[in-house]
Design a protein around this motif. Structure first.
Motif, PDB file in Angstrom:
ATOM      1  N   UNK A 144      38.384  50.759  46.509  1.00 38.59           N
ATOM      2  CA  UNK A 144      38.206  51.822  45.523  1.00 38.59           C
ATOM      3  C   UNK A 144      39.438  52.097  44.689  1.00 38.59           C
ATOM      4  N   UNK A 145      40.603  52.196  45.321  1.00 36.33           N
ATOM      5  CA  UNK A 145      41.820  52.480  44.556  1.00 36.33           C
ATOM      6  C   UNK A 145      42.132  51.360  43.583  1.00 36.33           C
ATOM      7  N   UNK A 146      42.006  50.118  44.048  1.00 41.72           N
ATOM      8  CA  UNK A 146      42.287  48.983  43.185  1.00 41.72           C
ATOM      9  C   UNK A 146      41.303  48.860  42.038  1.00 41.72           C
ATOM     10  N   UNK A 147      40.036  49.066  42.330  1.00 46.15           N
ATOM     11  CA  UNK A 147      39.009  48.945  41.287  1.00 46.15           C
ATOM     12  C   UNK A 147      39.193  50.014  40.210  1.00 46.15           C
ATOM     13  N   UNK A 148      39.666  51.192  40.615  1.00 50.13           N
ATOM     14  CA  UNK A 148      39.917  52.259  39.638  1.00 50.13           C
ATOM     15  C   UNK A 148      41.050  51.877  38.700  1.00 50.13           C
ATOM     16  N   UNK A 149      42.151  51.360  39.243  1.00 54.67           N
ATOM     17  CA  UNK A 149      43.274  50.919  38.416  1.00 54.67           C
ATOM     18  C   UNK A 149      42.844  49.763  37.522  1.00 54.67           C
ATOM     19  N   UNK A 150      42.121  48.825  38.102  1.00 53.13           N
ATOM     20  CA  UNK A 150      41.678  47.646  37.365  1.00 53.13           C
ATOM     21  C   UNK A 150      40.794  48.017  36.176  1.00 53.13           C
ATOM     22  N   UNK A 151      39.871  48.946  36.384  1.00 59.67           N
ATOM     23  CA  UNK A 151      38.968  49.346  35.302  1.00 59.67           C
ATOM     24  C   UNK A 151      39.745  49.929  34.125  1.00 59.67           C
ATOM     25  N   UNK A 152      40.800  50.676  34.408  1.00 55.68           N
ATOM     26  CA  UNK A 152      41.593  51.286  33.338  1.00 55.68           C
ATOM     27  C   UNK A 152      42.436  50.248  32.600  1.00 55.68           C
ATOM     28  N   UNK A 153      42.942  49.249  33.333  1.00 53.40           N
ATOM     29  CA  UNK A 153      43.826  48.236  32.757  1.00 53.40           C
ATOM     30  C   UNK A 153      43.106  46.906  32.526  1.00 53.40           C
ATOM     31  N   UNK A 154      41.799  46.938  32.440  1.00 58.21           N
ATOM     32  CA  UNK A 154      41.003  45.703  32.488  1.00 58.21           C
ATOM     33  C   UNK A 154      41.288  44.754  31.333  1.00 58.21           C
ATOM     34  N   UNK A 155      41.512  45.284  30.149  1.00 52.09           N
ATOM     35  CA  UNK A 155      41.708  44.419  28.984  1.00 52.09           C
ATOM     36  C   UNK A 155      42.859  43.442  29.187  1.00 52.09           C
ATOM     37  N   UNK A 156      43.921  43.882  29.823  1.00 51.05           N
ATOM     38  CA  UNK A 156      45.082  43.002  29.998  1.00 51.05           C
ATOM     39  C   UNK A 156      45.090  42.271  31.340  1.00 51.05           C
ATOM     40  N   UNK A 157      44.173  42.635  32.265  1.00 60.30           N
ATOM     41  CA  UNK A 157      44.178  42.019  33.590  1.00 60.30           C
ATOM     42  C   UNK A 157      42.998  41.078  33.820  1.00 60.30           C
ATOM     43  N   UNK A 158      42.023  41.108  32.928  1.00 55.55           N
ATOM     44  CA  UNK A 158      40.793  40.345  33.166  1.00 55.55           C
ATOM     45  C   UNK A 158      41.038  38.853  33.328  1.00 55.55           C
ATOM     46  N   UNK A 159      41.839  38.261  32.446  1.00 53.43           N
ATOM     47  CA  UNK A 159      42.043  36.815  32.482  1.00 53.43           C
ATOM     48  C   UNK A 159      42.637  36.364  33.810  1.00 53.43           C
ATOM     49  N   UNK A 160      43.620  37.100  34.295  1.00 53.59           N
ATOM     50  CA  UNK A 160      44.242  36.746  35.569  1.00 53.59           C
ATOM     51  C   UNK A 160      43.276  36.988  36.727  1.00 53.59           C
ATOM     52  N   UNK A 161      42.473  38.026  36.621  1.00 51.77           N
ATOM     53  CA  UNK A 161      41.518  38.341  37.680  1.00 51.77           C
ATOM     54  C   UNK A 161      40.470  37.252  37.835  1.00 51.77           C
ATOM     55  N   UNK A 162      40.066  36.644  36.729  1.00 53.14           N
ATOM     56  CA  UNK A 162      38.941  35.712  36.730  1.00 53.14           C
ATOM     57  C   UNK A 162      39.079  34.594  37.759  1.00 53.14           C
ATOM     58  N   UNK A 163      40.282  34.116  37.970  1.00 56.74           N
ATOM     59  CA  UNK A 163      40.508  33.016  38.922  1.00 56.74           C
ATOM     60  C   UNK A 163      40.966  33.514  40.288  1.00 56.74           C
ATOM     61  N   UNK A 164      40.877  34.835  40.504  1.00 55.03           N
ATOM     62  CA  UNK A 164      41.342  35.393  41.782  1.00 55.03           C
ATOM     63  C   UNK A 164      40.312  36.304  42.440  1.00 55.03           C
ATOM     64  N   UNK A 165      39.042  36.106  42.129  1.00 55.64           N
ATOM     65  CA  UNK A 165      37.980  36.922  42.719  1.00 55.64           C
ATOM     66  C   UNK A 165      37.552  36.328  44.059  1.00 55.64           C
ATOM     67  N   UNK A 166      38.398  36.507  45.052  1.00 52.15           N
ATOM     68  CA  UNK A 166      38.151  35.959  46.384  1.00 52.15           C
ATOM     69  C   UNK A 166      37.146  36.829  47.121  1.00 52.15           C
ATOM     70  N   UNK A 167      36.223  36.209  47.848  1.00 52.30           N
ATOM     71  CA  UNK A 167      35.234  36.954  48.617  1.00 52.30           C
ATOM     72  C   UNK A 167      35.746  37.329  50.002  1.00 52.30           C
TER      73      UNK A 167
END
Length: 255
Positions: A144-167
């Protein structure tokens, strides 16, 4: 009768230099001497001289089109001041409030790369509870804490996140297109929800803490086993953590 307190003397050169720097930091494009002098009601010669000083000190750069822009040194100084803030002290009343209202585990987390680091916590008062140590970490995309930060900063973090969505569990979102939708949901409802995406049957709610410029640097979170969640729990816990995080953000704006 006591004397009125004296107004501190302000160095005019320093104040004008800071006016220029603040103006350039807020600008989306570079600005020329004429534009700056007009906006700040300074002479062109004075504006030019102050700009040269700021360039020499590394806070401003002279662009090829003959305009001036703030450098990353300004950001670095601001970032250092944020890192020196005692977020634990600022957030302590809100954490105590969340603990009293819910009885569940409450966390304060900060962003570190693609993880969150828990820098403070209040343990649950219930016999069945979730647990993470202070100093522990979790992937940003599935708590929850991470997803909240991520949603706010998503525009600049999306590209890096795309290859790091580990299950981690069957509920972890591992497709970037699905995550785009999750971010939209988080923004619309005002809080992030982890449905057991990092640890099975451990839920968490989070809301970001932001700087005055809107960047999310931390988050408050409530974590609990799914067995503890009441029927109306999602909206209630989400709105509680949103309210608490907003209060901490307001404190940062007043510093």
């Amino acid at each position: 009768m006591t004397d009125a307190p004296k107004t501190p003397k302000v160095d005019s050169t320093l104040s004008k230099g800071l006016m220029i720097l603040e103006n350039l930091v807020a600008a989306r494009t570079g600005k020329g001497v004429t534009e700056l002098s007009r906006e700040l009601e300074l002479t062109k010669s004075n504006t030019f001289r102050l700009l040269q000083t700021l360039v020499t000190l590394g806070y401003v750069k002279h662009l090829e089109n003959k305009t001036y822009a703030a450098t990353l040194k300004t950001w670095q100084v601001g970032r250092a001041s944020v890192e020196n803030l005692n977020l634990r002290e600022l957030a302590a009343p809100e954490m105590a409030y969340l603990s009293e209202e819910t009885g569940e585990t409450v966390y304060l987390a900060v962003l570190e790369g693609l993880e969150v680091i828990y820098i403070d916590k209040i343990d649950s008062r219930k016999p069945i509870q979730s647990w993470n140590p202070v100093g522990g970490s979790a992937p940003i995309h599935c708590v929850g804490t991470g997803k909240a930060i991520l949603a706010k900063n998503y525009a600049r973090m999306r590209d890096k996140l795309e290859t790091n969505l580990v299950g981690f569990t069957a509920r972890t979102i591992t497709d970037i297109r699905d995550y785009d939708k999750e971010v939209q949901t988080t923004v619309e409802q005002g809080y992030a929800f982890d449905s057991g995406e990092f640890r099975d049957r451990i839920l968490s709610f989070g809301a970001e803490i932001t700087l005055p410029d809107g960047e999310a640097i931390a988050a408050l979170g409530i974590s609990l086993p799914d067995i503890n969640l009441p029927a109306d729990g999602n909206d209630r816990l989400g709105h509680l953590v949103r309210h608490a995080a907003d209060n901490v953000s307001q404190k940062l704006r007043r510093l």
